[in-house]
Design a protein around this motif. Sequence first.
Motif, PDB file in Angstrom:
ATOM      1  N   ILE A  25       1.115  -1.256  -0.076  1.00  0.00           N
ATOM      2  CA  ILE A  25      -0.036   0.164   0.369  1.00  0.00           C
ATOM      3  C   ILE A  25       0.764   1.398   0.120  1.00  0.00           C
ATOM      4  CG2 ILE A  25      -2.060   1.145   1.776  1.00  0.00           C
ATOM      5  CD1 ILE A  25      -2.696  -1.574   2.104  1.00  0.00           C
ATOM      6  N   LEU A  26       1.568   1.649   0.974  1.00  0.00           N
ATOM      7  CA  LEU A  26       2.964   2.192   0.628  1.00  0.00           C
ATOM      8  C   LEU A  26       3.337   2.431  -0.501  1.00  0.00           C
ATOM      9  CD1 LEU A  26       4.352   1.890   4.609  1.00  0.00           C
ATOM     10  CD2 LEU A  26       2.847   3.567   3.667  1.00  0.00           C
ATOM     11  N   LEU A  27       4.339   1.151  -0.600  1.00  0.00           N
ATOM     12  CA  LEU A  27       5.066   1.852  -1.743  1.00  0.00           C
ATOM     13  C   LEU A  27       3.732   2.206  -3.648  1.00  0.00           C
ATOM     14  CD1 LEU A  27       6.870   0.483  -4.492  1.00  0.00           C
ATOM     15  CD2 LEU A  27       5.572  -1.326  -4.714  1.00  0.00           C
ATOM     16  N   PHE A  28       2.706   1.959  -3.232  1.00  0.00           N
ATOM     17  CA  PHE A  28       1.749   2.133  -4.411  1.00  0.00           C
ATOM     18  C   PHE A  28       1.365   3.858  -3.942  1.00  0.00           C
ATOM     19  CE2 PHE A  28       1.577  -2.257  -5.279  1.00  0.00           C
ATOM     20  CZ  PHE A  28       1.780  -2.589  -6.620  1.00  0.00           C
ATOM     21  N   ALA A  29       1.044   3.886  -2.689  1.00  0.00           N
ATOM     22  CA  ALA A  29       0.809   5.199  -2.739  1.00  0.00           C
ATOM     23  C   ALA A  29       1.671   6.418  -2.858  1.00  0.00           C
ATOM     24  CB  ALA A  29       0.224   5.843  -1.129  1.00  0.00           C
ATOM     25  N   LEU A  30       2.967   6.698  -2.376  1.00  0.00           N
ATOM     26  CA  LEU A  30       3.957   6.405  -3.487  1.00  0.00           C
ATOM     27  C   LEU A  30       4.304   6.578  -4.626  1.00  0.00           C
ATOM     28  CD1 LEU A  30       6.693   8.948  -1.514  1.00  0.00           C
ATOM     29  CD2 LEU A  30       7.627   7.132  -1.462  1.00  0.00           C
ATOM     30  N   SER A  31       4.466   6.050  -5.253  1.00  0.00           N
ATOM     31  CA  SER A  31       4.471   5.302  -6.563  1.00  0.00           C
ATOM     32  C   SER A  31       3.316   6.502  -7.739  1.00  0.00           C
ATOM     33  CB  SER A  31       4.923   4.511  -6.938  1.00  0.00           C
ATOM     34  OG  SER A  31       3.639   3.416  -7.059  1.00  0.00           O
ATOM     35  N   GLY A  32       2.186   6.021  -6.970  1.00  0.00           N
ATOM     36  CA  GLY A  32       0.996   7.024  -7.660  1.00  0.00           C
ATOM     37  C   GLY A  32       0.799   8.307  -6.928  1.00  0.00           C
ATOM     38  N   ALA A  33       1.435   9.050  -5.846  1.00  0.00           N
ATOM     39  CA  ALA A  33       1.847  10.664  -5.144  1.00  0.00           C
ATOM     40  C   ALA A  33       3.136  10.679  -6.706  1.00  0.00           C
ATOM     41  CB  ALA A  33       1.857  10.674  -3.943  1.00  0.00           C
ATOM     42  N   LEU A  34       3.843  10.554  -6.775  1.00  0.00           N
ATOM     43  CA  LEU A  34       5.254  11.302  -7.782  1.00  0.00           C
ATOM     44  C   LEU A  34       4.965  10.145  -9.357  1.00  0.00           C
ATOM     45  CD1 LEU A  34       7.428   8.971  -6.181  1.00  0.00           C
ATOM     46  CD2 LEU A  34       7.728  11.510  -5.498  1.00  0.00           C
ATOM     47  N   PHE A  37       2.576  13.341 -10.419  1.00  0.00           N
ATOM     48  CA  PHE A  37       2.852  15.184 -10.686  1.00  0.00           C
ATOM     49  C   PHE A  37       4.924  14.634 -12.364  1.00  0.00           C
ATOM     50  CE2 PHE A  37       1.888  16.041  -6.674  1.00  0.00           C
ATOM     51  CZ  PHE A  37       1.380  17.662  -6.742  1.00  0.00           C
ATOM     52  N   ARG A  38       4.268  13.381 -12.720  1.00  0.00           N
ATOM     53  CA  ARG A  38       4.800  12.945 -13.231  1.00  0.00           C
ATOM     54  C   ARG A  38       6.989  12.682 -13.755  1.00  0.00           C
ATOM     55  NH1 ARG A  38       1.304  10.958 -16.558  1.00  0.00           N
ATOM     56  NH2 ARG A  38      -0.445  12.393 -17.521  1.00  0.00           N
ATOM     57  N   LEU A  39       6.864  12.912 -12.216  1.00  0.00           N
ATOM     58  CA  LEU A  39       8.248  13.170 -11.335  1.00  0.00           C
ATOM     59  C   LEU A  39       8.503  11.848 -12.600  1.00  0.00           C
ATOM     60  CD1 LEU A  39       7.748  13.941  -8.137  1.00  0.00           C
ATOM     61  CD2 LEU A  39       7.923  15.096  -9.863  1.00  0.00           C
ATOM     62  N   GLN A  40       8.375  10.272 -13.285  1.00  0.00           N
ATOM     63  CA  GLN A  40       9.183   9.459 -13.542  1.00  0.00           C
ATOM     64  C   GLN A  40       9.753   9.863 -14.659  1.00  0.00           C
ATOM     65  OE1 GLN A  40       6.154   9.864 -13.459  1.00  0.00           O
ATOM     66  NE2 GLN A  40       5.363   8.722 -14.931  1.00  0.00           N
ATOM     67  N   GLU A  41       8.935  11.026 -15.144  1.00  0.00           N
ATOM     68  CA  GLU A  41       9.280  10.919 -16.784  1.00  0.00           C
ATOM     69  C   GLU A  41      10.451  12.770 -16.515  1.00  0.00           C
ATOM     70  OE1 GLU A  41       5.660  12.258 -18.195  1.00  0.00           O
ATOM     71  OE2 GLU A  41       4.690  10.563 -18.578  1.00  0.00           O
ATOM     72  N   MET A  56       9.908   3.036  -9.035  1.00  0.00           N
ATOM     73  CA  MET A  56       8.528   2.137  -8.216  1.00  0.00           C
ATOM     74  C   MET A  56       7.243   2.656  -9.309  1.00  0.00           C
ATOM     75  SD  MET A  56       9.067   4.447  -5.146  1.00  0.00           S
ATOM     76  CE  MET A  56       7.791   4.787  -4.764  1.00  0.00           C
ATOM     77  N   ALA A  57       7.693   3.399 -10.058  1.00  0.00           N
ATOM     78  CA  ALA A  57       7.066   4.280 -11.733  1.00  0.00           C
ATOM     79  C   ALA A  57       6.499   2.962 -12.092  1.00  0.00           C
ATOM     80  CB  ALA A  57       6.783   5.093 -12.449  1.00  0.00           C
ATOM     81  N   SER A  58       7.558   1.882 -12.512  1.00  0.00           N
ATOM     82  CA  SER A  58       7.647   1.495 -13.358  1.00  0.00           C
ATOM     83  C   SER A  58       6.677  -0.089 -13.013  1.00  0.00           C
ATOM     84  CB  SER A  58       8.858   0.240 -14.026  1.00  0.00           C
ATOM     85  OG  SER A  58       9.100  -0.201 -14.840  1.00  0.00           O
TER      86      SER A  58
END
Length: 152
Positions: A25-34, A37-41, A56-58
């Motif tokens: 849940i924490l992994l998906f919540a944090l990666s979803g939040a990132l 804001f499209r921080l993985q791009e 995390m985004a992947s």
Amino acid sequence: MMKAQTMRQLRRIHHYIGVFFTPAILLFALSGALQTFRLQEEKGYGGTPPTWIVWMASVHKDSATPRDRGAERKEQRPVANVAERGQPIAKPAPASSKPSRLPMQVFVALLSVGLSISSVLGVMIALNNAATRRVSILMLIIGTALPLLLMV
């Protein structure tokens, strides 16, 4: 009000489901939040994003690590047709066995079910407490309405 024994059982179920799924849940919540804001791009991060954000985004979007996706892209490259120059067409290399995404997808589906059950049990436990029932109901209403209002 529920019986004390029923409440103990609900709390125990809620506890075990919550503890089991909390890391995911924490992994998906944090990666979803990132990703919000499209921080993985590059355009969202303002340069090359850190590897951990891309990882995390992947995992969140593709149920695979970036390395797994890179192997897929290599396999999908078209083979050059050199028969026109009198050379035989190179046969594509046999597909390497890539790890199945199904186990991770099943885990994510179970995570969704577990999070849903845990959330409903949490609400049941909260509403069973007479001292905080009104505030709990108010928070449920606000928690439902606020995201809807923010999207308008």
